[in-house]
Scaffold this active site. Sequence first.
Site, PDB file in Angstrom:
ATOM      1  N   ASP A 179       0.864  -1.173   0.000  1.00  0.00           N
ATOM      2  CA  ASP A 179       0.000   0.000   0.000  1.00  0.00           C
ATOM      3  C   ASP A 179       0.911   1.236   0.000  1.00  0.00           C
ATOM      4  OD1 ASP A 179      -2.159   1.648  -0.086  1.00  0.00           O
ATOM      5  OD2 ASP A 179      -3.254   0.672   1.543  1.00  0.00           O
TER       6      ASP A 179
HETATM    7  C1  BGC Z   1      -5.081   3.165  -0.037  1.00  0.00           C
HETATM    8  C2  BGC Z   1      -5.272   2.121  -1.105  1.00  0.00           C
HETATM    9  C3  BGC Z   1      -5.126   2.737  -2.477  1.00  0.00           C
HETATM   10  C4  BGC Z   1      -3.800   3.424  -2.570  1.00  0.00           C
HETATM   11  C5  BGC Z   1      -3.530   4.044  -3.915  1.00  0.00           C
HETATM   12  C6  BGC Z   1      -3.841   3.994  -0.265  1.00  0.00           C
HETATM   13  O1  BGC Z   1      -3.777   5.081   0.591  1.00  0.00           O
HETATM   14  O2  BGC Z   1      -5.041   2.550   1.218  1.00  0.00           O
HETATM   15  O3  BGC Z   1      -6.506   1.499  -0.953  1.00  0.00           O
HETATM   16  O4  BGC Z   1      -5.268   1.754  -3.460  1.00  0.00           O
HETATM   17  O5  BGC Z   1      -3.735   4.437  -1.596  1.00  0.00           O
HETATM   18  O6  BGC Z   1      -4.332   5.133  -4.148  1.00  0.00           O
END
Ligand code: BGC
Length: 755
Positions: free
Chosen positions: A290
């Site tokens: 993530d």
């Molecule tokens: C979130 C994810 C997301 C990623 C990219 C993160 O902050 O937890 O769910 O896919 O950002 O945008």
Amino acid sequence: MKRPAWRLLPGAIALGGSVVLVGALPARSVERPAGIERRIEALLAQMTLDEKVGQLQQLDGGGEGDYRPEHVELARAGRLGSTLNVRGATRGNELQRVAVEQSRLKIPLIFGFDVIHGYRTVFPIPLGEAASWDPAAVERAASIAAAEARAAGVHWTFAPMVDIARDPRWGRIAEGAGEDPYLGRVMARARVRGFQGDDYSRPDRVVACAKHWVAYGAAEGGRDYNTTDVSEHTLRSVYFPPFRAAVEAGAGSVMSAFNDLNGVPASANPFTLTRVLREEWRFDGMVVSDYTSVTELINHGLAADEADAARQALSAGVDMEMVSRSYATHVPRLVAEGKLRMAVVDEAVRRVLRIKLRAGLFEAPYADPVRERATLLKPEFRAAAREIAARSMVLLKNDRGVLPLSPSVGRLAVIGALADDRAEMMGNWTGDGRAEDAVTLLAGVRAAVSPSTEVTYAKGVTVDLKVLADPAAYEASDRAGIEEAVRVAGAAEVVVLVLGETGGMSGEASSRATLDLPGRQLELAQRVIGAGRPAAVVLLNGRPLTIPWLADHASAILEAWFPGTEAGNAIADVLFGKVDPGGKLPVTFPRTVGQVPIYYNHKNTGRPPDEKNKYTSKYLDAPWTPLYPFGHGLSYTQFRLSNLRLVPARLRAQGRAEVSVDVENGGPRPGDEVVQLYVRDVVASVTRAVQELQGFQRVTLAPGERTTLRFTLGPEQLGFLDREMKWVVEPGMFRVRVATSSEGGLEGALEVVPD
Ligand code: BGC
């Protein structure tokens, strides 16, 4: 303790109507076309270590879908594998051209983006889609999202989010399918199939990403990013199954979560990332971290510095690093110093290349701007969005048949700030959705009524993020707004009162400590409803809210979630009865936040709640029961269940029983019902939930029509993980209930006898 009579590997699953005995199969042998594997090895043999590490780097775009100058340099040098948020056929092509035509090995970039519930045509938030209990509709929504995204140069979506969420304080409950592992599996599978189809190299498909692996939804206190501590048994029984379903459906990627999991953060957890995902489930796609979750290992207190974070995350099984740069910066030196084996790096690179090859990026790296223009927001996509949004709505209450409203009523008042706000129709994570495309509730109602109907509108009170923090700041304007709303309501024959949250109140980093209607909306409701006109409440929200006063006093409550681009039309379709509301809650509605976590598939305890006995599991100051239970949802017509049959009623552990029930539309209108099958294993070597959903079917019946529904109960539904994490079916009694919610219905018994 009873003797286990039947065993499967952990994680057997059964999906939708058809039963898939996945766990009983020997470890899945993944079919890897030899051609792709040969091409991976040929590329790997030519790659320098820097180029290998480059494939493991994903960087964020420059805003508004753009790339940054740095991306061009890195792509040319072979030091960038992927971006997120870069989108649009022309812009994507520009950057892709550098990777494909100017880098030494010509490896294409893979463009990722959060296509969560639509790309340009926005569908209901995932929690709303799950409330449709209609996997075919959900698959269709995802396939439309995929077609639009791929046309706009996006190859990879960071969806579906398949986190089980038992805590509505957690804002990200909006992004998933709610609290139940069975419904979660069905929806995970539908979304993966919708995004990927059978072949995600096609020009209308994208690679899916099951996230956030794992137990992210169990954040303590419902506070986003918070610590989780979940037993292995609960992980395997509750939190893993939707991921397993996504992997079995072929999801090309998985995202490692932010949370600390039992002391080992999910983005460096060898148990979840390698043992379960790779060894048990034979997942051969890629794992992406993530957003900066690799370098956050330092804050977690697991890694001493970035180099340590890179070593731990990569060794545990995180292949691609999102945004932070610890791999790019430190992996070459870690390998040179013998602290990280080249084989670990190679394996991560293989997985990234495998997905790029399977996505057809080497053959078709570019998007076609003409196709992009022709694809986005097609009329048929909007029509599907309207239909699916209407199917996601849940009628929580409907006294004296206030709903459906007559479209030829003389004067109708619409009250509420959310009713007249395009952006707020779509909720959180709206992809490339645009407010200007959205139909507001007010516009939808105006379009649906007859020309002679007068529709009046009053905003009422402020609903925005600031009001959550400081309701007093709006005192003067809100007081005036309430008076105006009462006047407008009083002059109408019927009132549609729109209440809830803004899109920004749920989603990431949007946890709440209370679940009440934000701002002065309750006061608005009390005054407007108090004025005495029949009032139907429409809720727009990304989570269960605590609405006991409304439940007692509103004539009708329609839970609309955030319906998306076609919100207003879809809501009007349901309000005026063009569509019968057939959705059901995918999550329990508490009466008060103090009851959280409250979920339908809880254990019985040694002292189950008993009104007459103080020393049982209760609260002094609130009931133990929910306001609206999981699976609840009314219709404009009345359905009757009858004639529950279990055949045979006694079976061996590996046997199967057929459960059948008649369902009849006894009311005056056509309508939809979701018939739900719940099972309870009365005595087992590990205590079991008081009930577990094990099947459902959504049916549409004409007035007076009756049909027979059949479900199968076999080892997948009757079994569970024993103390050694083995799937077993134990002899004994099972209660089987068929119902229209997790309460009530018809009950029968089944006995599993020893072999
Ligand atoms: C979130 C994810 C997301 C990623 C990219 C993160 O902050 O937890 O769910 O896919 O950002 O945008």
